[in-house]
Design a protein around this motif. Structure first.
Motif, mmCIF file in Angstrom:
data_model
loop_
_atom_site.group_PDB
_atom_site.id
_atom_site.type_symbol
_atom_site.label_atom_id
_atom_site.label_comp_id
_atom_site.label_asym_id
_atom_site.label_seq_id
_atom_site.Cartn_x
_atom_site.Cartn_y
_atom_site.Cartn_z
ATOM 1 N N LEU A 1 -4.772 -5.195 -4.989
ATOM 2 C CA LEU A 1 -5.996 -4.724 -5.428
ATOM 3 C C LEU A 1 -6.629 -3.462 -4.713
ATOM 4 N N ALA A 2 -6.365 -3.711 -3.375
ATOM 5 C CA ALA A 2 -7.194 -2.364 -2.452
ATOM 6 C C ALA A 2 -6.172 -1.469 -2.643
ATOM 7 N N ALA A 3 -5.089 -1.305 -3.142
ATOM 8 C CA ALA A 3 -4.083 -0.081 -3.190
ATOM 9 C C ALA A 3 -4.251 0.657 -4.259
ATOM 10 N N GLY A 4 -4.898 -0.177 -5.312
ATOM 11 C CA GLY A 4 -5.279 0.849 -6.516
ATOM 12 C C GLY A 4 -4.254 0.257 -7.783
ATOM 13 N N ALA A 5 -3.630 -0.897 -7.718
ATOM 14 C CA ALA A 5 -2.693 -1.300 -8.816
ATOM 15 C C ALA A 5 -3.448 -1.346 -10.004
ATOM 16 N N ARG B 1 -11.435 -7.118 -12.419
ATOM 17 C CA ARG B 1 -11.080 -5.674 -12.391
ATOM 18 C C ARG B 1 -10.020 -4.964 -12.651
ATOM 19 N N VAL B 2 -8.771 -5.991 -12.717
ATOM 20 C CA VAL B 2 -7.739 -5.376 -13.068
ATOM 21 C C VAL B 2 -6.935 -6.636 -13.951
ATOM 22 N N PRO B 3 -6.240 -6.300 -15.043
ATOM 23 C CA PRO B 3 -5.563 -7.517 -15.740
ATOM 24 C C PRO B 3 -4.692 -8.189 -14.671
ATOM 25 N N LEU B 4 -4.319 -9.397 -15.078
ATOM 26 C CA LEU B 4 -3.431 -10.348 -14.103
ATOM 27 C C LEU B 4 -2.404 -10.892 -15.245
ATOM 28 N N GLU B 5 -1.277 -10.641 -14.739
ATOM 29 C CA GLU B 5 0.055 -11.512 -15.575
ATOM 30 C C GLU B 5 0.375 -12.500 -14.622
ATOM 31 N N ALA B 6 0.626 -13.655 -15.073
ATOM 32 C CA ALA B 6 1.412 -14.800 -14.631
ATOM 33 C C ALA B 6 2.985 -14.892 -15.147
ATOM 34 N N ALA C 1 0.799 -1.244 0.010
ATOM 35 C CA ALA C 1 -0.029 0.020 0.040
ATOM 36 C C ALA C 1 0.604 1.194 -0.147
ATOM 37 N N PRO C 2 1.900 1.268 0.814
ATOM 38 C CA PRO C 2 2.917 2.596 0.889
ATOM 39 C C PRO C 2 3.448 2.827 -0.296
ATOM 40 N N ALA C 3 3.997 1.609 -0.994
ATOM 41 C CA ALA C 3 4.632 1.670 -2.349
ATOM 42 C C ALA C 3 3.795 1.970 -3.439
ATOM 43 N N VAL C 4 2.630 1.636 -3.414
ATOM 44 C CA VAL C 4 1.762 2.193 -4.657
ATOM 45 C C VAL C 4 1.314 3.590 -4.557
ATOM 46 N N ILE D 1 0.936 1.591 -12.981
ATOM 47 C CA ILE D 1 1.489 0.584 -11.855
ATOM 48 C C ILE D 1 1.393 -0.813 -12.036
ATOM 49 N N GLU D 2 2.527 -1.603 -12.058
ATOM 50 C CA GLU D 2 1.903 -3.116 -11.904
ATOM 51 C C GLU D 2 2.745 -3.428 -10.391
#
Length: 278
Positions: free
Chosen positions: A206-210, A233-238, A176-179, A192-193
């Motif tokens: 997800l909660a931090a808004g990535a 809700r956001v794209p996921l990358e494996a 959270a603080p990083a985002v 931001i990823e």
């Protein structure tokens, strides 16, 4: 797509590396007025990448050479296909030959390997991404080769986007603080990823808004859980440990992207030759 200005600089480096002061063999054997006519051919099936770059190598060394390309980047060819022809001063052809072949074999090898991985995940929603694990000095052309094989480029460099990894998170004291730090100073259109290797981190990111969440070295079961948890809700990358024999199962978890260094770091060069035309 590669930058022509940068390409000329690269070709100059490649030619300087291979030639040194001069091509001693042609200088002592081939007369200045002798002419040659050669063709570049595929010696195995492949996906083409770098054909215009190979042509540019010949022209960069000797502007009097006539080069005609017979294929275009992204074409799939069989063994025996003629890729380009070159005619003109024999000294120029023979001196530039190896440099042109080297880059063509490397790039087409990457495109061919990429196409194999792309085919392996066909029919799923997942798209294949490359990484920054490229040969130093060749990133621009290697990433172009990935697109020729049907893949997508991830970041071209560190200035292309914010990727918050475990060490960034450690310094900042949490996701959270990083985002929050990144978002405060981020250019408006930059994403931001956040890299996550546990499901609780996915919740936090997800909660931090990535904007994008990377699932790093997760099990298939955890990837499926993350896909359900994020619910589009956001794209996921494996990413992490992706191999040809595992990529299909990973794609079937429902992730949006799969990134792997295998298509650049481990791609074998393909066999291409330059032979005298009859």
């Amino acid at each position: 797509m590669y930058d022509p200005f940068q390409l000329d600089r690269l070709i100059d480096l490649w030619l300087t590396e291979d030639i040194g002061y001069c091509d001693l063999t042609v200088q002592v054997m081939i007369e200045p007025d002798e002419q040659g006519h050669f063709y570049m051919n595929a010696r195995e099936p492949m996906t083409i990448a770098g054909i215009d770059i190979a042509a540019a190598v010949f022209k960069r060394y000797d502007r009097n050479l006539e080069v005609e390309t017979k294929v275009k980047d992204g074409d799939v060819v069989e063994a025996g296909a003629i890729l380009l022809t070159v005619r003109g001063p024999a000294r120029g052809i023979l001196t530039a030959e190896r440099t042109a072949l080297n880059i063509m074999q490397r790039m087409s090898g990457i495109a061919t390997e990429t196409a194999k991985y792309v085919a392996a995940i066909a029919g799923t929603k997942a798209r294949l991404l490359d990484t920054r694990k490229t040969t130093p000095g060749l990133r621009m052309v290697e990433k172009h080769a990935v697109t020729c094989g049907g893949g997508l480029n991830h970041r071209l460099g560190l200035d292309n986007g914010v990727m918050i990894k475990d060490n960034h998170i450690a310094v900042c004291g949490g996701i959270a603080p990083a985002v929050a730090r990144a978002r405060k100073r981020l250019p408006t259109l930059t994403k931001i990823e956040v890299e996550c290797d546990r499901l609780d981190q996915v919740t936090e990111a997800l909660a931090a808004g990535a904007d994008v969440i990377m699932l790093d070295n997760m099990s298939i079961a955890d990837m499926k859980t993350a896909v359900a948890q994020v619910a589009g809700r956001v794209p996921l990358e494996a990413s992490g440990g992706i191999r040809f024999d595992t990529i299909r199962a990973i794609a079937e978890t429902g992730v949006d992207y799969i990134s792997t260094s295998k298509i650049t770091q481990s791609a074998p060069a393909v066999d291409i030759g330059l032979d005298e035309a009859e």
